[in-house]
Design a protein around this motif. Structure first.
Motif, PDB file in Angstrom:
ATOM      1  N   TRP A  17       1.676  -2.376  -7.856  1.00 46.63           N
ATOM      2  CA  TRP A  17       0.601  -1.583  -8.446  1.00 46.63           C
ATOM      3  C   TRP A  17      -0.753  -2.045  -7.931  1.00 46.63           C
ATOM      4  O   TRP A  17      -1.692  -1.280  -7.876  1.00 46.63           O
ATOM      5  CB  TRP A  17       0.645  -1.647  -9.971  1.00 46.63           C
ATOM      6  CG  TRP A  17       1.868  -0.995 -10.534  1.00 46.63           C
ATOM      7  CD1 TRP A  17       2.180   0.333 -10.470  1.00 46.63           C
ATOM      8  CD2 TRP A  17       2.943  -1.627 -11.204  1.00 46.63           C
ATOM      9  NE1 TRP A  17       3.396   0.560 -11.070  1.00 46.63           N
ATOM     10  CE2 TRP A  17       3.893  -0.637 -11.538  1.00 46.63           C
ATOM     11  CE3 TRP A  17       3.221  -2.947 -11.554  1.00 46.63           C
ATOM     12  CZ2 TRP A  17       5.067  -0.911 -12.206  1.00 46.63           C
ATOM     13  CZ3 TRP A  17       4.400  -3.218 -12.226  1.00 46.63           C
ATOM     14  CH2 TRP A  17       5.300  -2.201 -12.544  1.00 46.63           C
TER      15      TRP A  17
ATOM     16  N   SER B 188       5.269   1.169  -1.472  1.00 46.12           N
ATOM     17  CA  SER B 188       3.873   1.501  -1.769  1.00 46.12           C
ATOM     18  C   SER B 188       3.136   0.357  -2.448  1.00 46.12           C
ATOM     19  O   SER B 188       3.733  -0.478  -3.115  1.00 46.12           O
ATOM     20  CB  SER B 188       3.798   2.751  -2.641  1.00 46.12           C
ATOM     21  OG  SER B 188       4.268   2.476  -3.938  1.00 46.12           O
ATOM     22  N   THR B 189       1.815   0.363  -2.230  1.00 49.11           N
ATOM     23  CA  THR B 189       0.917  -0.552  -2.936  1.00 49.11           C
ATOM     24  C   THR B 189      -0.219   0.278  -3.509  1.00 49.11           C
ATOM     25  O   THR B 189      -0.736   1.176  -2.839  1.00 49.11           O
ATOM     26  CB  THR B 189       0.328  -1.631  -2.001  1.00 49.11           C
ATOM     27  OG1 THR B 189      -0.516  -1.030  -1.042  1.00 49.11           O
ATOM     28  CG2 THR B 189       1.409  -2.441  -1.325  1.00 49.11           C
ATOM     29  N   GLY B 190      -0.606  -0.020  -4.738  1.00 49.27           N
ATOM     30  CA  GLY B 190      -1.689   0.711  -5.375  1.00 49.27           C
ATOM     31  C   GLY B 190      -3.055   0.325  -4.856  1.00 49.27           C
ATOM     32  O   GLY B 190      -4.019   1.066  -5.019  1.00 49.27           O
ATOM     33  N   SER B 191      -3.139  -0.828  -4.220  1.00 54.55           N
ATOM     34  CA  SER B 191      -4.422  -1.303  -3.734  1.00 54.55           C
ATOM     35  C   SER B 191      -4.265  -1.792  -2.296  1.00 54.55           C
ATOM     36  O   SER B 191      -3.596  -1.161  -1.499  1.00 54.55           O
ATOM     37  CB  SER B 191      -4.959  -2.390  -4.670  1.00 54.55           C
ATOM     38  OG  SER B 191      -6.305  -2.695  -4.379  1.00 54.55           O
TER      39      SER B 191
ATOM     40  N   PHE C  50       2.638   4.078   1.617  1.00 52.67           N
ATOM     41  CA  PHE C  50       1.394   4.358   0.897  1.00 52.67           C
ATOM     42  C   PHE C  50       0.629   3.066   0.634  1.00 52.67           C
ATOM     43  O   PHE C  50       1.172   2.126   0.061  1.00 52.67           O
ATOM     44  CB  PHE C  50       1.718   5.038  -0.436  1.00 52.67           C
ATOM     45  CG  PHE C  50       0.514   5.382  -1.259  1.00 52.67           C
ATOM     46  CD1 PHE C  50      -0.160   6.576  -1.069  1.00 52.67           C
ATOM     47  CD2 PHE C  50       0.037   4.502  -2.222  1.00 52.67           C
ATOM     48  CE1 PHE C  50      -1.277   6.897  -1.829  1.00 52.67           C
ATOM     49  CE2 PHE C  50      -1.083   4.806  -2.987  1.00 52.67           C
ATOM     50  CZ  PHE C  50      -1.741   6.006  -2.793  1.00 52.67           C
TER      51      PHE C  50
ATOM     52  N   GLY D 147      -2.842   2.273  -1.244  1.00 51.81           N
ATOM     53  CA  GLY D 147      -3.881   2.893  -2.058  1.00 51.81           C
ATOM     54  C   GLY D 147      -5.289   2.424  -1.737  1.00 51.81           C
ATOM     55  O   GLY D 147      -6.250   3.158  -1.930  1.00 51.81           O
TER      56      GLY D 147
ATOM     57  N   THR E  14      -0.602   7.178   4.154  1.00 50.84           N
ATOM     58  CA  THR E  14      -1.873   7.175   3.427  1.00 50.84           C
ATOM     59  C   THR E  14      -2.486   5.788   3.420  1.00 50.84           C
ATOM     60  O   THR E  14      -1.819   4.817   3.072  1.00 50.84           O
ATOM     61  CB  THR E  14      -1.667   7.626   1.959  1.00 50.84           C
ATOM     62  OG1 THR E  14      -1.089   8.929   1.950  1.00 50.84           O
ATOM     63  CG2 THR E  14      -2.974   7.636   1.191  1.00 50.84           C
TER      64      THR E  14
ATOM     65  N   GLY F 100      -5.938   4.605   1.583  1.00 50.79           N
ATOM     66  CA  GLY F 100      -6.973   5.131   0.706  1.00 50.79           C
ATOM     67  C   GLY F 100      -8.379   4.654   1.007  1.00 50.79           C
ATOM     68  O   GLY F 100      -9.346   5.317   0.646  1.00 50.79           O
ATOM     69  N   ASP F 101      -8.510   3.518   1.668  1.00 51.29           N
ATOM     70  CA  ASP F 101      -9.834   2.944   1.912  1.00 51.29           C
ATOM     71  C   ASP F 101      -9.939   2.591   3.402  1.00 51.29           C
ATOM     72  O   ASP F 101      -9.664   3.419   4.244  1.00 51.29           O
ATOM     73  CB  ASP F 101     -10.034   1.732   1.000  1.00 51.29           C
ATOM     74  CG  ASP F 101     -11.488   1.367   0.754  1.00 51.29           C
ATOM     75  OD1 ASP F 101     -12.373   1.921   1.422  1.00 51.29           O
ATOM     76  OD2 ASP F 101     -11.742   0.496  -0.097  1.00 51.29           O
TER      77      ASP F 101
END
Length: 186
Positions: free
Chosen positions: A43, A65-68, A89, A91, A113, A115-116
C-alpha cells in the motif's frame, strides 16, 4: 529492515502477501530477499537501498503493485531487476539510481503506470533501458541523469505524456534522444 550488519536474508517473512510498505536499507551482508516470495501488494513504498551484497531482487517476483514509491538505489552488487517482472503499478515515483553493476532495466517492462516521477540516475554500467510496453504516461517528471554508458533512450517509445518535465542530463555517451519519438505532451 534497516541497519542490520549481519542479516543475510529475510527468512521469517514468508507469510506476508500485502504490507503497508517496506524499507530494506543499509544491511551490509544481505545477499537475498528470501522471505518475500509471497508479497504481491504494498500500500505504501518499497525501498531497497545501500545493501552492498544484494545482487538481485528475485524474491519480489510476485509483487504486482505499490501504492507509493519504488526506490532501488545504491546497491553496489545489484546486477539485475528481473525479480520485478510482475510489477505493473507504481502509485508514486520509480527511482533506479546509483546501482553501478546494473546494465539494463529488464524486469520493469510490465509497468503500465508511474504516478509521479520516473528517475533513472547514475547507473554507471547502464547501456539499455528496455521496452516499456504499456507505459504511456509518467505522472510528473521523467529524469535520465548521469548514466554514462547509455547511448540512446530506446525503450521509452510508448510514453506520450509526461505531466511536468523531461530532464535528460549528463549522460556522457548519449548520442540520440531516440526513444522519445511518441512524446506529445509535457
Amino acid at each position: 529492515v534497516e541497519d542490520n550488519d549481519t542479516l543475510m536474508n529475510l527468512t521469517g517473512l514468508e507469510s506476508l502477501v500485502a504490507l503497508g510498505g517496506i524499507k530494506i536499507k543499509d544491511n551490509d551482508l544481505l545477499n537475498s530477499l528470501t522471505g518475500l516470495e509471497n508479497l504481491s501488494m504494498l500500500w505504501g513504498s518499497l525501498t531497497v537501498q545501500n545493501n552492498s551484497m544484494l545482487s538481485n531482487l528475485n524474491s519480489l517476483s510476485n509483487l504486482i503493485s505499490t501504492g507509493s514509491n519504488v526506490t532501488i538505489q545504491d546497491n553496489s552488487s545489484l546486477n539485475n531487476l528481473e525479480g520485478l517482472t510482475n510489477l505493473e503499478f507504481v502509485g508514486g515515483s520509480l527511482k533506479v539510481a546509483g546501482n553501478p553493476l546494473l546494465s539494463n532495466l529488464t524486469g520493469l517492462e510490465n509497468i503500465s503506470t508511474i504516478g509521479d516521477d520516473f528517475q533513472i540516475k547514475d547507473n554507471s554500467a547502464l547501456i539499455s533501458i528496455i521496452h516499456f510496453e504499456g507505459l504511456d504516461t509518467v505522472g510528473t517528471t521523467l529524469q535520465v541523469w548521469g548514466n554514462n554508458m547509455l547511448t540512446d533512450l530506446t525503450g521509452l517509445e510508448m510514453i506520450s505524456v509526461v505531466g511536468q518535465d523531461v530532464e535528460i542530463l549528463s549522460n556522457e555517451a548519449l548520442l540520440s534522444l531516440q526513444g522519445l519519438t511518441n512524446l506529445t505532451t509535457v
